[in-house]
Design a protein around this motif. Structure first.
Motif, PDB file in Angstrom:
ATOM      1  N   GLY A 111       0.814  -1.211   0.000  1.00 29.42           N
ATOM      2  CA  GLY A 111       0.000   0.000   0.000  1.00 29.42           C
ATOM      3  C   GLY A 111       0.845   1.258   0.000  1.00 29.42           C
ATOM      4  N   ARG A 112       1.939   1.237   0.759  1.00 29.14           N
ATOM      5  CA  ARG A 112       2.857   2.377   0.764  1.00 29.14           C
ATOM      6  C   ARG A 112       3.393   2.639  -0.643  1.00 29.14           C
ATOM      7  N   LYS A 113       3.826   1.594  -1.301  1.00 28.23           N
ATOM      8  CA  LYS A 113       4.390   1.751  -2.653  1.00 28.23           C
ATOM      9  C   LYS A 113       3.344   2.287  -3.622  1.00 28.23           C
ATOM     10  N   VAL A 166       1.131   9.510  -6.207  1.00 28.43           N
ATOM     11  CA  VAL A 166       1.568  10.898  -6.069  1.00 28.43           C
ATOM     12  C   VAL A 166       2.692  11.203  -7.049  1.00 28.43           C
ATOM     13  N   GLN A 167       3.617  10.268  -7.206  1.00 29.16           N
ATOM     14  CA  GLN A 167       4.764  10.455  -8.099  1.00 29.16           C
ATOM     15  C   GLN A 167       4.337  10.715  -9.538  1.00 29.16           C
ATOM     16  N   ARG A 168       3.252  10.091  -9.945  1.00 26.28           N
ATOM     17  CA  ARG A 168       2.812  10.193 -11.344  1.00 26.28           C
ATOM     18  C   ARG A 168       2.106  11.506 -11.665  1.00 26.28           C
ATOM     19  N   LYS A 169       1.733  12.264 -10.642  1.00 25.53           N
ATOM     20  CA  LYS A 169       1.091  13.550 -10.879  1.00 25.53           C
ATOM     21  C   LYS A 169       2.118  14.566 -11.388  1.00 25.53           C
ATOM     22  N   MET A 170       1.646  15.517 -12.216  1.00 31.64           N
ATOM     23  CA  MET A 170       2.562  16.447 -12.875  1.00 31.64           C
ATOM     24  C   MET A 170       3.444  17.199 -11.879  1.00 31.64           C
ATOM     25  N   TYR A 171       2.851  17.702 -10.820  1.00 36.70           N
ATOM     26  CA  TYR A 171       3.617  18.486  -9.847  1.00 36.70           C
ATOM     27  C   TYR A 171       3.930  17.684  -8.576  1.00 36.70           C
ATOM     28  N   LYS A 172       3.839  16.367  -8.685  1.00 33.22           N
ATOM     29  CA  LYS A 172       4.136  15.468  -7.548  1.00 33.22           C
ATOM     30  C   LYS A 172       3.271  15.803  -6.341  1.00 33.22           C
ATOM     31  N   GLU A 173       2.006  16.161  -6.612  1.00 29.12           N
ATOM     32  CA  GLU A 173       1.072  16.435  -5.535  1.00 29.12           C
ATOM     33  C   GLU A 173      -0.337  16.090  -5.990  1.00 29.12           C
ATOM     34  N   ILE A 174      -1.209  15.806  -5.010  1.00 31.13           N
ATOM     35  CA  ILE A 174      -2.578  15.409  -5.316  1.00 31.13           C
ATOM     36  C   ILE A 174      -3.486  15.855  -4.176  1.00 31.13           C
ATOM     37  N   SER A 175      -4.710  16.219  -4.516  1.00 24.06           N
ATOM     38  CA  SER A 175      -5.680  16.591  -3.490  1.00 24.06           C
ATOM     39  C   SER A 175      -5.819  15.445  -2.482  1.00 24.06           C
ATOM     40  N   GLY A 207       7.287  10.687   7.282  1.00 26.72           N
ATOM     41  CA  GLY A 207       8.012  11.781   6.659  1.00 26.72           C
ATOM     42  C   GLY A 207       8.263  11.610   5.172  1.00 26.72           C
ATOM     43  N   GLN A 208       7.548  10.682   4.527  1.00 27.79           N
ATOM     44  CA  GLN A 208       7.720  10.464   3.095  1.00 27.79           C
ATOM     45  C   GLN A 208       6.751  11.319   2.269  1.00 27.79           C
ATOM     46  N   LEU A 209       5.674  11.764   2.906  1.00 27.97           N
ATOM     47  CA  LEU A 209       4.735  12.698   2.300  1.00 27.97           C
ATOM     48  C   LEU A 209       4.569  13.890   3.241  1.00 27.97           C
ATOM     49  N   ARG A 210       4.040  14.990   2.713  1.00 19.22           N
ATOM     50  CA  ARG A 210       3.727  16.146   3.544  1.00 19.22           C
ATOM     51  C   ARG A 210       2.438  16.783   3.049  1.00 19.22           C
ATOM     52  N   VAL A 211       1.842  17.596   3.906  1.00 20.23           N
ATOM     53  CA  VAL A 211       0.587  18.269   3.567  1.00 20.23           C
ATOM     54  C   VAL A 211       0.884  19.699   3.125  1.00 20.23           C
ATOM     55  N   LYS A 212       0.266  20.108   2.016  1.00 16.79           N
ATOM     56  CA  LYS A 212       0.338  21.483   1.532  1.00 16.79           C
ATOM     57  C   LYS A 212      -1.061  22.077   1.615  1.00 16.79           C
ATOM     58  N   ASN A 213      -1.205  23.135   2.412  1.00 16.93           N
ATOM     59  CA  ASN A 213      -2.506  23.794   2.556  1.00 16.93           C
ATOM     60  C   ASN A 213      -2.676  24.839   1.459  1.00 16.93           C
ATOM     61  N   THR A 214      -3.808  24.749   0.753  1.00 16.64           N
ATOM     62  CA  THR A 214      -4.105  25.693  -0.333  1.00 16.64           C
ATOM     63  C   THR A 214      -5.542  26.192  -0.160  1.00 16.64           C
TER      64      THR A 214
END
Length: 268
Positions: free
Chosen positions: A208-210, A216-225, A252-259
């Motif tokens: 599941g981790r992989k 996320v890696q496949r998204k253009m900006y390496k981020e997803i809602s 610590g492999q992902l982080r949250v970006k508030n928009t």
């Protein structure tokens, strides 16, 4: 009341600890219970099992001084037999933690409702395992200590012994509450205290981790809602997506970006 009388008589609860009715839970215990209440558990069968690194993220936010305090509290709770540490054999960096009282309840269910076991053996097998838990607070037990514990229990329960030590050990192994320990750190035969189906859970956890990281890696900006990610399906894991997201945030492999559009999950 009955609980007060039980305490005054020096009687113990299910897992052998004498509870102090004047004590409030420490921060670490409260963090474990908070994770359980929010559903961040490694398994739905043993529904109170959480991952160790999640506790750190809840309390310390990555601060080394707080992390030291958490580890000290965890060790105190383990030694006092309020917590059990479950070592994930095939993935040693992950350690699961469960309150001993909750672990005891789940072990009881696993034994008492196991139709493969003779009904006449179930109660005494549970009492035997409970006796071991009360006297061994480490995450593993040597074979010699296991035999000694069974022998001591039999001496206390002379009138109700119907199975041999080998039969009892084979039963605990078949249920999955014991797992044979195979590593180079020990010279003698030993067993891990465990939870049923732990190997399939570890496989789901790793796969599941992989899969989440790949999404996320496949998204253009390496981020997803975050909402979109947590509503997606996983092909490789039986664990819920929100659990995997929380797990990777805590590692610590992902982080949250508030928009303005809400939370996004990014690669670190």
């Amino acid at each position: 009341d009955a609980n007060t009388q039980k305490h005054e008589n020096g009687e113990t609860d299910d897992f052998g600890c004498v509870p102090n009715i004047d004590d409030l839970p420490c921060d670490t215990m409260l963090a474990i219970r908070s994770l359980v209440q929010r559903g961040f558990c490694i398994t739905s069968t043993f529904s109170h099992v959480v991952l160790r690194h999640m506790i750190h993220e809840v309390l310390d936010g990555g601060r080394a001084t707080a992390s030291t305090t958490i580890e000290r509290e965890l060790e105190q709770l383990r030694v006092s037999n309020h917590l059990r540490f479950i070592q994930f054999i095939s993935h040693r960096e992950d350690v699961a933690i469960v309150e001993t009282n909750e672990y005891t309840k789940e072990v009881r269910h696993a034994i008492m409702f196991n139709e493969r076991l003779p009904e006449s053996h179930r109660k005494q097998l549970f009492r035997m395992f409970l006796f071991m838990l009360k006297n061994h607070c480490r995450s593993s037990i040597r074979y010699e200590d296991l035999l000694t514990s069974i022998r001591e229990w039999k001496e206390l329960e002379r009138n109700s012994v119907a199975c041999t030590a080998k039969e009892a050990i084979d039963c605990f192994l078949s249920i999955g509450i014991l797992k044979e320990r195979r590593d180079n750190k020990i010279a003698s035969k030993s067993y891990w205290f465990s939870i049923p189906n732990v190997d399939s859970l570890i496989a789901s956890l790793i796969a599941g981790r992989k899969e989440i990281m790949t999404k996320v890696q496949r998204k253009m900006y390496k981020e997803i809602s975050r909402g979109v990610l947590e509503r997606s399906n996983l092909r490789s894991s039986v664990l819920p997506v929100p659990f995997h997201v929380k797990d990777l945030l805590c590692k610590g492999q992902l982080r949250v970006k508030n928009t303005p559009s809400g939370e996004f999950i990014q690669l670190v």
